[in-house]
Design a protein around this motif. Structure first.
Motif, PDB file in Angstrom:
ATOM      1  N   LEU A  84       0.810  -1.218   0.000  1.00  0.00           N
ATOM      2  CA  LEU A  84       0.000   0.000   0.000  1.00  0.00           C
ATOM      3  C   LEU A  84       0.843   1.267   0.000  1.00  0.00           C
ATOM      4  CD1 LEU A  84      -3.052  -0.660   2.347  1.00  0.00           C
ATOM      5  CD2 LEU A  84      -3.060  -0.197  -0.093  1.00  0.00           C
ATOM      6  N   GLY A  85       1.930   1.271   0.717  1.00  0.00           N
ATOM      7  CA  GLY A  85       2.746   2.473   0.844  1.00  0.00           C
ATOM      8  C   GLY A  85       3.460   2.880  -0.428  1.00  0.00           C
ATOM      9  N   ASP A  86       3.718   1.937  -1.358  1.00  0.00           N
ATOM     10  CA  ASP A  86       4.501   2.296  -2.546  1.00  0.00           C
ATOM     11  C   ASP A  86       3.646   2.830  -3.696  1.00  0.00           C
ATOM     12  OD1 ASP A  86       3.360   0.061  -3.725  1.00  0.00           O
ATOM     13  OD2 ASP A  86       5.191  -1.148  -3.708  1.00  0.00           O
ATOM     14  N   GLY A  87       2.326   2.904  -3.528  1.00  0.00           N
ATOM     15  CA  GLY A  87       1.465   3.503  -4.544  1.00  0.00           C
ATOM     16  C   GLY A  87       1.130   2.603  -5.717  1.00  0.00           C
ATOM     17  N   SER A  88       1.533   1.324  -5.687  1.00  0.00           N
ATOM     18  CA  SER A  88       1.251   0.443  -6.826  1.00  0.00           C
ATOM     19  C   SER A  88      -0.148  -0.160  -6.757  1.00  0.00           C
ATOM     20  CB  SER A  88       2.294  -0.676  -6.899  1.00  0.00           C
ATOM     21  OG  SER A  88       2.229  -1.484  -5.744  1.00  0.00           O
ATOM     22  N   ILE A  89      -0.849   0.023  -5.654  1.00  0.00           N
ATOM     23  CA  ILE A  89      -2.201  -0.505  -5.480  1.00  0.00           C
ATOM     24  C   ILE A  89      -3.151   0.666  -5.275  1.00  0.00           C
ATOM     25  CG2 ILE A  89      -3.690  -1.974  -4.056  1.00  0.00           C
ATOM     26  CD1 ILE A  89      -1.540  -3.599  -5.401  1.00  0.00           C
ATOM     27  N   ASP A  90      -4.212   0.716  -6.085  1.00  0.00           N
ATOM     28  CA  ASP A  90      -5.184   1.786  -5.869  1.00  0.00           C
ATOM     29  C   ASP A  90      -6.349   1.270  -5.028  1.00  0.00           C
ATOM     30  OD1 ASP A  90      -6.932   0.406  -7.534  1.00  0.00           O
ATOM     31  OD2 ASP A  90      -6.723   1.767  -9.225  1.00  0.00           O
ATOM     32  N   GLU A  91      -7.192   2.178  -4.624  1.00  0.00           N
ATOM     33  CA  GLU A  91      -8.285   1.869  -3.707  1.00  0.00           C
ATOM     34  C   GLU A  91      -9.266   0.858  -4.304  1.00  0.00           C
ATOM     35  OE1 GLU A  91     -11.933   4.348  -1.744  1.00  0.00           O
ATOM     36  OE2 GLU A  91      -9.976   5.323  -1.751  1.00  0.00           O
ATOM     37  N   THR A  92      -9.539   0.942  -5.581  1.00  0.00           N
ATOM     38  CA  THR A  92     -10.471   0.016  -6.231  1.00  0.00           C
ATOM     39  C   THR A  92      -9.924  -1.407  -6.225  1.00  0.00           C
ATOM     40  OG1 THR A  92     -11.223   1.817  -7.658  1.00  0.00           O
ATOM     41  CG2 THR A  92     -11.774  -0.409  -8.354  1.00  0.00           C
ATOM     42  N   GLN A  93      -8.639  -1.552  -6.543  1.00  0.00           N
ATOM     43  CA  GLN A  93      -8.020  -2.885  -6.501  1.00  0.00           C
ATOM     44  C   GLN A  93      -8.088  -3.460  -5.092  1.00  0.00           C
ATOM     45  OE1 GLN A  93      -4.097  -1.838  -8.040  1.00  0.00           O
ATOM     46  NE2 GLN A  93      -4.418  -3.253  -9.753  1.00  0.00           N
ATOM     47  N   LEU A  94      -7.777  -2.662  -4.109  1.00  0.00           N
ATOM     48  CA  LEU A  94      -7.807  -3.118  -2.725  1.00  0.00           C
ATOM     49  C   LEU A  94      -9.223  -3.541  -2.332  1.00  0.00           C
ATOM     50  CD1 LEU A  94      -6.389  -3.547  -0.025  1.00  0.00           C
ATOM     51  CD2 LEU A  94      -6.863  -1.144   0.505  1.00  0.00           C
ATOM     52  N   LYS A  95     -10.203  -2.717  -2.697  1.00  0.00           N
ATOM     53  CA  LYS A  95     -11.596  -3.027  -2.366  1.00  0.00           C
ATOM     54  C   LYS A  95     -12.001  -4.379  -2.967  1.00  0.00           C
ATOM     55  CE  LYS A  95     -15.006  -1.312  -4.654  1.00  0.00           C
ATOM     56  NZ  LYS A  95     -15.962  -0.447  -5.318  1.00  0.00           N
ATOM     57  N   TRP A  96     -11.683  -4.612  -4.234  1.00  0.00           N
ATOM     58  CA  TRP A  96     -12.075  -5.859  -4.888  1.00  0.00           C
ATOM     59  C   TRP A  96     -11.324  -7.062  -4.319  1.00  0.00           C
ATOM     60  CZ3 TRP A  96     -16.431  -6.711  -6.894  1.00  0.00           C
ATOM     61  CH2 TRP A  96     -17.136  -5.677  -7.505  1.00  0.00           C
ATOM     62  N   ARG A  97     -10.101  -6.879  -3.912  1.00  0.00           N
ATOM     63  CA  ARG A  97      -9.352  -7.982  -3.302  1.00  0.00           C
ATOM     64  C   ARG A  97      -9.932  -8.347  -1.939  1.00  0.00           C
ATOM     65  NH1 ARG A  97      -3.067  -7.096  -5.272  1.00  0.00           N
ATOM     66  NH2 ARG A  97      -3.621  -6.999  -7.468  1.00  0.00           N
ATOM     67  N   VAL A  98     -10.341  -7.345  -1.171  1.00  0.00           N
ATOM     68  CA  VAL A  98     -10.976  -7.617   0.123  1.00  0.00           C
ATOM     69  C   VAL A  98     -12.320  -8.313  -0.096  1.00  0.00           C
ATOM     70  CG1 VAL A  98     -12.045  -6.531   2.155  1.00  0.00           C
ATOM     71  CG2 VAL A  98      -9.789  -5.773   1.367  1.00  0.00           C
ATOM     72  N   ILE A  99     -13.104  -7.830  -1.049  1.00  0.00           N
ATOM     73  CA  ILE A  99     -14.408  -8.445  -1.345  1.00  0.00           C
ATOM     74  C   ILE A  99     -14.214  -9.900  -1.783  1.00  0.00           C
ATOM     75  CG2 ILE A  99     -16.346  -8.436  -2.990  1.00  0.00           C
ATOM     76  CD1 ILE A  99     -16.218  -5.341  -2.842  1.00  0.00           C
ATOM     77  N   LEU A 100     -13.246 -10.148  -2.631  1.00  0.00           N
ATOM     78  CA  LEU A 100     -12.972 -11.504  -3.095  1.00  0.00           C
ATOM     79  C   LEU A 100     -12.555 -12.406  -1.934  1.00  0.00           C
ATOM     80  CD1 LEU A 100     -12.799 -13.328  -5.575  1.00  0.00           C
ATOM     81  CD2 LEU A 100     -10.432 -12.621  -5.825  1.00  0.00           C
ATOM     82  N   HIS A 101     -11.682 -11.897  -1.079  1.00  0.00           N
ATOM     83  CA  HIS A 101     -11.255 -12.689   0.081  1.00  0.00           C
ATOM     84  C   HIS A 101     -12.440 -12.998   0.996  1.00  0.00           C
ATOM     85  CE1 HIS A 101      -8.807 -14.339   3.235  1.00  0.00           C
ATOM     86  NE2 HIS A 101      -9.321 -13.461   4.087  1.00  0.00           N
ATOM     87  N   LEU A 102     -13.265 -12.004   1.280  1.00  0.00           N
ATOM     88  CA  LEU A 102     -14.437 -12.220   2.133  1.00  0.00           C
ATOM     89  C   LEU A 102     -15.420 -13.209   1.490  1.00  0.00           C
ATOM     90  CD1 LEU A 102     -15.046  -8.627   3.541  1.00  0.00           C
ATOM     91  CD2 LEU A 102     -14.066 -10.618   4.723  1.00  0.00           C
ATOM     92  N   THR A 103     -15.500 -13.192   0.179  1.00  0.00           N
ATOM     93  CA  THR A 103     -16.339 -14.163  -0.524  1.00  0.00           C
ATOM     94  C   THR A 103     -15.801 -15.571  -0.323  1.00  0.00           C
ATOM     95  OG1 THR A 103     -16.939 -12.497  -2.173  1.00  0.00           O
ATOM     96  CG2 THR A 103     -17.279 -14.808  -2.781  1.00  0.00           C
ATOM     97  N   PHE A 104     -14.487 -15.739  -0.432  1.00  0.00           N
ATOM     98  CA  PHE A 104     -13.886 -17.057  -0.194  1.00  0.00           C
ATOM     99  C   PHE A 104     -14.114 -17.517   1.246  1.00  0.00           C
ATOM    100  CE2 PHE A 104     -10.571 -16.175  -3.700  1.00  0.00           C
ATOM    101  CZ  PHE A 104     -11.353 -16.799  -4.659  1.00  0.00           C
ATOM    102  N   VAL A 105     -13.925 -16.612   2.193  1.00  0.00           N
ATOM    103  CA  VAL A 105     -14.126 -16.957   3.603  1.00  0.00           C
ATOM    104  C   VAL A 105     -15.585 -17.350   3.845  1.00  0.00           C
ATOM    105  CG1 VAL A 105     -14.143 -16.049   5.964  1.00  0.00           C
ATOM    106  CG2 VAL A 105     -12.206 -15.586   4.466  1.00  0.00           C
ATOM    107  N   SER A 106     -16.513 -16.551   3.332  1.00  0.00           N
ATOM    108  CA  SER A 106     -17.942 -16.851   3.496  1.00  0.00           C
ATOM    109  C   SER A 106     -18.302 -18.189   2.854  1.00  0.00           C
ATOM    110  CB  SER A 106     -18.800 -15.743   2.869  1.00  0.00           C
ATOM    111  OG  SER A 106     -18.515 -14.515   3.462  1.00  0.00           O
ATOM    112  N   SER A 107     -17.784 -18.441   1.681  1.00  0.00           N
ATOM    113  CA  SER A 107     -18.045 -19.716   1.009  1.00  0.00           C
ATOM    114  C   SER A 107     -17.519 -20.878   1.828  1.00  0.00           C
ATOM    115  CB  SER A 107     -17.392 -19.740  -0.377  1.00  0.00           C
ATOM    116  OG  SER A 107     -17.938 -18.751  -1.194  1.00  0.00           O
ATOM    117  N   GLY A 108     -16.332 -20.720   2.400  1.00  0.00           N
ATOM    118  CA  GLY A 108     -15.756 -21.774   3.233  1.00  0.00           C
ATOM    119  C   GLY A 108     -16.588 -22.043   4.467  1.00  0.00           C
ATOM    120  N   VAL A 109     -17.038 -20.981   5.120  1.00  0.00           N
ATOM    121  CA  VAL A 109     -17.856 -21.139   6.318  1.00  0.00           C
ATOM    122  C   VAL A 109     -19.186 -21.811   5.965  1.00  0.00           C
ATOM    123  CG1 VAL A 109     -19.155 -19.871   8.089  1.00  0.00           C
ATOM    124  CG2 VAL A 109     -16.784 -19.248   7.587  1.00  0.00           C
TER     125      VAL A 109
END
Length: 182
Positions: free
Chosen positions: A142-167
């Motif tokens: 995050l600190g080096d500027g190579s990731i923007d807010e939209t990419q971060l948001k979608w990666r978090v959403i994707l991870h939460l989807t995987f976690v929810s699916s697993g549960v």
């Protein structure tokens, strides 16, 4: 409807015996899939070695964040390799044929005991772990500027989807197991 008279064992019509033998032997059509996964494991090993050599050459200049990112990348590849191996062993043993390695000293203890439900849970667990590692790498960049807010948001959403699916999958398996007990 009248009940059919019972037939002695082995007196099935030849067409029915041929059909059942064909269906039973069709399980061998899965063997090439497992061989393909072995080749995928070899490709993953190649990528692991390339990544390791690429990073180890620059070991003197690694920062703590760089060392952590290197370790996370290698762990990520290792988890994917473990996952492939679990799917190959358990899939082959559950659907094709038993692997005759009972007397081998290096035979994994779980081999032959992982059923389809356990494979699903291990698969989802590995995907969640891989996703968590990818998300952690993203947070570290995050600190080096190579990731923007939209990419971060979608990666978090994707991870939460995987976690929810697993549960949800684990919950469904738990409810199914309880229903079978009653």
């Amino acid at each position: 409807m009248a009940d059919e008279p019972s037939r002695p064992a082995g007196s099935k019509p030849i067409a029915e015996r041929w059909l059942e033998a064909t269906l039973f032997n069709s399980r061998w059509l899965l063997a090439p899939f497992y061989l393909g996964l072995v080749f995928a494991l070899a490709a993953l090993l190649y990528v692991f070695v390339i990544e390791f050599v690429h990073e180890i050459v620059h070991v003197e200049t690694l920062t703590s964040e760089g060392a952590i990112l290197m370790a996370l990348s290698l762990i990520d590849l290792s988890l994917a390799g473990n996952l492939i191996l679990i799917v190959v062993f358990s899939g082959y043993e559950n659907f094709v044929s038993k692997i005759d390695a009972a007397g081998h000293e290096d035979r994994p203890a779980w081999m032959g005991t992982v059923d389809f439900t356990a494979v699903k849970l291990k698969l989802v667990g590995s995907i969640v772990a891989i996703s968590a590692i990818a998300l952690l790498r993203t947070f570290m960049k995050l600190g080096d500027g190579s990731i923007d807010e939209t990419q971060l948001k979608w990666r978090v959403i994707l991870h939460l989807t995987f976690v929810s699916s697993g549960v949800l999958l684990a919950l469904m398996d738990l409810l199914s197991a309880r229903a079978r007990k009653h």
